[in-house]
Design a protein around this motif. Structure first.
Motif: not given
Length: 386
Positions: A40-47, A147-154
């Motif tokens: 939820v916390t991490r996936a919702v902005p990506i989805l 993957t880039n979105l996840l990296a930016l988030q991380h």
């Protein structure tokens, strides 16, 4: 990301991955607290971004934006097949950078294949060019690849910081990709074609608004707006115009619910595996070598798909740090050019090719990938260190 629902292999993929994600939560293999944090916390902005950019890209395609761009390339090529190859490369690169690799794979592929049929050109070089650039041109912006979105988030860095770090690797990856394929198909990419006539869009208003929305979306993300917010605003504008002038194009199929379920399932399943030792194993295998991490990420992406490969390897990087993250991204973004399941974009692309009567055997796809991908990967990795 942006993708119509695909039959066949993708049906099996989303069912298996979704079921696996549900299973790890229901059985408690992934604790409820961790499942909420990741799912939820991490996936919702990506989805949210995934849904919005899909709607935006699908409606832009319905407005004729991609058809117009491909025809413009053919007219600008003035009948030269090698020049057209280069112009399609520019179009595929721009589409991937600004609208995501899946938009290139799903929406640009049929347009380019229709163009080659119209111009009586061999479709294979152009089809491979599109899917290779869908992967290798997905380094520059966060919106180019999940993957880039996840990296930016991380890493918690800005879009401009991310783009600045990836600019040279992106340039190297695109240049080597186009050069390799041009040499490989040098005997096919010869001769001339008849320049097509200009065809105006069916509705200038929906066309113009769609173009402006796409450009505005990329500009907003580059300026620092959250990708999900920029995509939602752009999609909302185009939806409003289509509600008035093109309601027949508004359908439930615009929403990529299968890809959303697949992505959510991957988040949960990979997190569970990481919690049970996968992260430590990958960290130990990668060691402290930047090139070693890149090669491991590329190999993992070809084995299990690039998104779970990234999620697993990311655990070796402390939150808020970008050290080592870009080496992983090079592997997960460029690497999936050997197996067709290495990225969802390639599976979607293969489905679009089959719909046009073009079947590329996985063995041939892998052979071409093994011959060229290492050079692209090595060139991008060398540029990262400059």
């Amino acid at each position: 990301m942006a993708a119509r629902q695909a039959p066949g292999n993708l049906d099996a993929v989303w069912k298996i991955v979704s079921a696996a994600g549900l299973l790890v939560v229901v059985t408690g293999w992934l604790p409820a607290g961790k499942a909420f944090e990741v799912g939820v916390t991490r996936a919702v902005p990506i989805l949210g971004f995934l849904i919005a950019v899909t709607v935006l890209a699908e409606l832009a395609e319905a407005a004729g934006v991609f058809d117009a761009a491909a025809t413009w390339c053919a007219r600008l090529g003035r009948g030269s097949t090698p020049l057209l190859f280069g112009l399609v490369a520019v179009l595929a690169t721009a589409t991937t950078i600004g609208m995501s690799l899946d938009t290139t794979a799903v929406l640009l592929t049929p347009v380019v294949l229709a163009l080659t049929a119209r111009l009586d050109l061999s479709p294979l070089p152009f089809a491979l060019l599109v899917i290779w650039l869908a992967n290798t041109a997905s380094l520059l912006l966060p919106i180019s690849n999940l993957t880039n979105l996840l990296a930016l988030q991380h890493s918690r860095m800005s879009t401009l910081e991310f783009a600045g770090r990836m600019a040279l690797p992106q340039l190297a990856a695109v240049a080597i990709t186009v050069g390799f394929l041009a040499v490989l198909f040098r005997r096919t990419l010869t001769g001339c074609y008849q320049v097509p006539e200009h065809t105006p869009p069916g509705d200038r208003v929906t066309f113009g608004v769609s173009v402006l929305a796409c450009v505005g979306f990329v500009a907003a993300v580059t300026a620092g707006t959250a990708p999900w917010l920029a995509a939602t605003a752009a999609a909302g504008i185009v939806l409003a115009v289509f509600a008035v002038r093109g309601r027949k194009h508004l359908r439930w199929g615009l929403f990529p619910w299968r890809l959303v379920l697949t992505t959510e399932g991957l988040f949960l399943t990979v997190t569970a595996l990481v919690e049970h030792g996968l992260g430590e194993l990958l960290t130990r295998w990668a060691g402290h070598s930047g090139l070693g991490a890149t090669v491991l990420a590329a190999g993992s992406a070809n084995l299990v798909n690039n998104l779970p490969a990234y999620l697993a390897m990311e655990t070796a990087i402390p939150p808020g740090s970008g050290d080592g993250l870009f080496e992983i991204l090079l592997g997960t973004n460029i690497g999936p050019l050997v197996t067709m399941w290495g990225s969802l974009a390639t599976l979607l692309w293969a489905d679009r090719c089959r719909a046009r009567g073009i079947t590329i055997h996985p063995g041939r796809f892998a052979a071409i990938g093994l011959a060229g991908m290492p050079w692209v990967l090595l060139g991008a990795w060398a540029a990262l260190g400059v």
